[in-house]
Write a protein that holds these residues in place. Structure first.
Motif, PDB file in Angstrom:
ATOM      1  N   THR A   1       0.461  -0.841   0.438  1.00 12.27           N
ATOM      2  CA  THR A   1       0.015   0.343   0.397  1.00 12.27           C
ATOM      3  C   THR A   1       1.074   1.278   0.028  1.00 12.27           C
ATOM      4  O   THR A   1       0.172   2.838  -0.810  1.00 12.27           O
ATOM      5  CB  THR A   1      -0.919   0.093   1.520  1.00 12.27           C
TER       6      THR A   1
ATOM      7  N   ASP B   1      -8.051   1.871  -4.450  1.00 17.79           N
ATOM      8  CA  ASP B   1      -8.640   3.385  -5.167  1.00 17.79           C
ATOM      9  C   ASP B   1      -8.862   5.126  -4.206  1.00 17.79           C
ATOM     10  O   ASP B   1      -9.037   5.333  -4.761  1.00 17.79           O
ATOM     11  CB  ASP B   1     -10.353   2.634  -5.673  1.00 17.79           C
ATOM     12  N   HIS B   2      -8.831   4.429  -3.306  1.00 18.15           N
ATOM     13  CA  HIS B   2      -9.297   5.058  -1.942  1.00 18.15           C
ATOM     14  C   HIS B   2      -7.892   6.130  -2.346  1.00 18.15           C
ATOM     15  O   HIS B   2      -7.709   7.286  -2.231  1.00 18.15           O
ATOM     16  CB  HIS B   2      -9.779   5.456  -0.906  1.00 18.15           C
TER      17      HIS B   2
ATOM     18  N   THR C   1      -5.409   5.455   4.372  1.00 13.59           N
ATOM     19  CA  THR C   1      -6.470   3.892   3.116  1.00 13.59           C
ATOM     20  C   THR C   1      -6.166   2.779   3.615  1.00 13.59           C
ATOM     21  O   THR C   1      -4.011   3.258   3.179  1.00 13.59           O
ATOM     22  CB  THR C   1      -7.176   4.484   2.331  1.00 13.59           C
ATOM     23  N   SER C   2      -6.404   1.634   3.540  1.00 14.13           N
ATOM     24  CA  SER C   2      -4.839   0.299   2.853  1.00 14.13           C
ATOM     25  C   SER C   2      -6.231   0.195   1.094  1.00 14.13           C
ATOM     26  O   SER C   2      -6.066  -0.866   0.125  1.00 14.13           O
ATOM     27  CB  SER C   2      -5.651  -0.233   3.414  1.00 14.13           C
ATOM     28  N   SER C   3      -7.009   0.766   0.374  1.00 15.91           N
ATOM     29  CA  SER C   3      -7.584   0.555  -0.479  1.00 15.91           C
ATOM     30  C   SER C   3      -6.362   1.608  -1.471  1.00 15.91           C
ATOM     31  O   SER C   3      -6.372   2.885  -1.286  1.00 15.91           O
ATOM     32  CB  SER C   3      -9.370   1.329  -0.496  1.00 15.91           C
TER      33      SER C   3
END
Length: 267
Positions: free
Chosen positions: A23, A229-230, A225-227
């Motif tokens: 990430t 997309d985010h 965030t770990s996303s």
């Protein structure tokens, strides 16, 4: 002062293990240049691995870490010195861009910890001195303790906790405010004003919250965030300019919501 391209950073709390490395690496490759970690997070090694795994030059990154959180053992000068040395070792760096006193529990902590951090700036291995979760009274004490400016204050800040008193106090200083939990840990999704402005501008609510923060002089935001997309979505805040009406509407939100609020803390 934190450079403009560093004013949107990545908070790394809970980004651990191989997934954490990936990430953080992805964030750097996407354009994030300000990476924020802490001894307490237990992921300084992951941050170092992610930095090593990218092709981005070290001098183009701004790496911040923190020591001496109130949950750590009783602080002594020797403990703080050892903690800083361990942060350097785990990060695998010979220079830290910003070193914070993480969160004091009373005046005695500040009197012990802050001079040690200031000495590390003076010896050239740390570029900037930071404090986190300091009140105005704490900042006044810090000014008496060390013969150099505080470069950054990291506190919780978002549209539901606008930190007017701290920002007013910092207005005539060269201290940047670094906003952690800039999305109020998701609470901004439930604010009608934020949702209305998001719909008007065609962006998600987190981008509105971040763009509002970045509209404030001397304020940096470090969403976590770990996303993937985010990560990409949040980065859009750098290109989102809210108009005066939008900013005024957010400024007028009359709510006080703290995500981090120990019972003993007097704000």
């Amino acid at each position: 002062m934190i450079q403009s391209e560093m004013r949107l950073g990545l908070g790394t709390y809970s980004l651990t293990g191989d997934d954490g490395v990936e990430t953080i690496k992805t964030a750097i490759e996407h354009g994030y240049r300000h990476i924020d970690t802490a001894r307490l997070y237990g992921n300084e090694e992951e941050v170092g691995e992610a930095i090593d795994a990218t092709d981005v030059d070290r001098d183009d990154l701004f790496v911040a870490t923190k020591v001496a959180h109130f949950e750590e053992p009783e602080k002594t000068t020797e403990y703080v010195e050892r903690a800083i040395d361990e942060s350097f070792e785990k990060l695998g760096l010979d220079r830290i861009d910003l070193l914070y006193h993480h969160w004091p529990r009373g005046q005695a902590d500040i009197e012990t910890v802050l001079p040690v951090l200031a000495d590390r700036v003076d010896d050239g291995h740390v570029d900037n001195l930071g404090v986190s979760n300091y009140t105005v009274a704490d900042l006044e004490l810090a000014d008496d303790l060390v013969d150099r400016p505080i470069d950054a204050l990291q506190v919780e800040m978002h549209p539901l906790l606008q930190q007017d008193e701290l920002r007013a106090f910092l207005a005539d200083t060269d201290t940047d405010l670094v906003a952690y939990s800039p999305l109020a840990q998701g609470a901004v999704f439930d604010v009608d004003v934020i949702s209305d402005i998001a719909a008007k501008n065609g962006v998600p609510e987190p981008v509105v919250s971040l763009a509002w923060l970045l509209s404030k002089e001397g304020v940096t935001a470090i969403p976590r965030t770990s996303s993937v997309d985010h990560l990409r979505e949040n980065f859009g805040a750098l290109e989102t300019e809210l108009d005066a009406e939008d900013l005024d509407r957010i400024d007028a939100i009359e709510r006080t919501h703290r995500c981090e609020d120990p019972d003993w803390m007097t704000w």
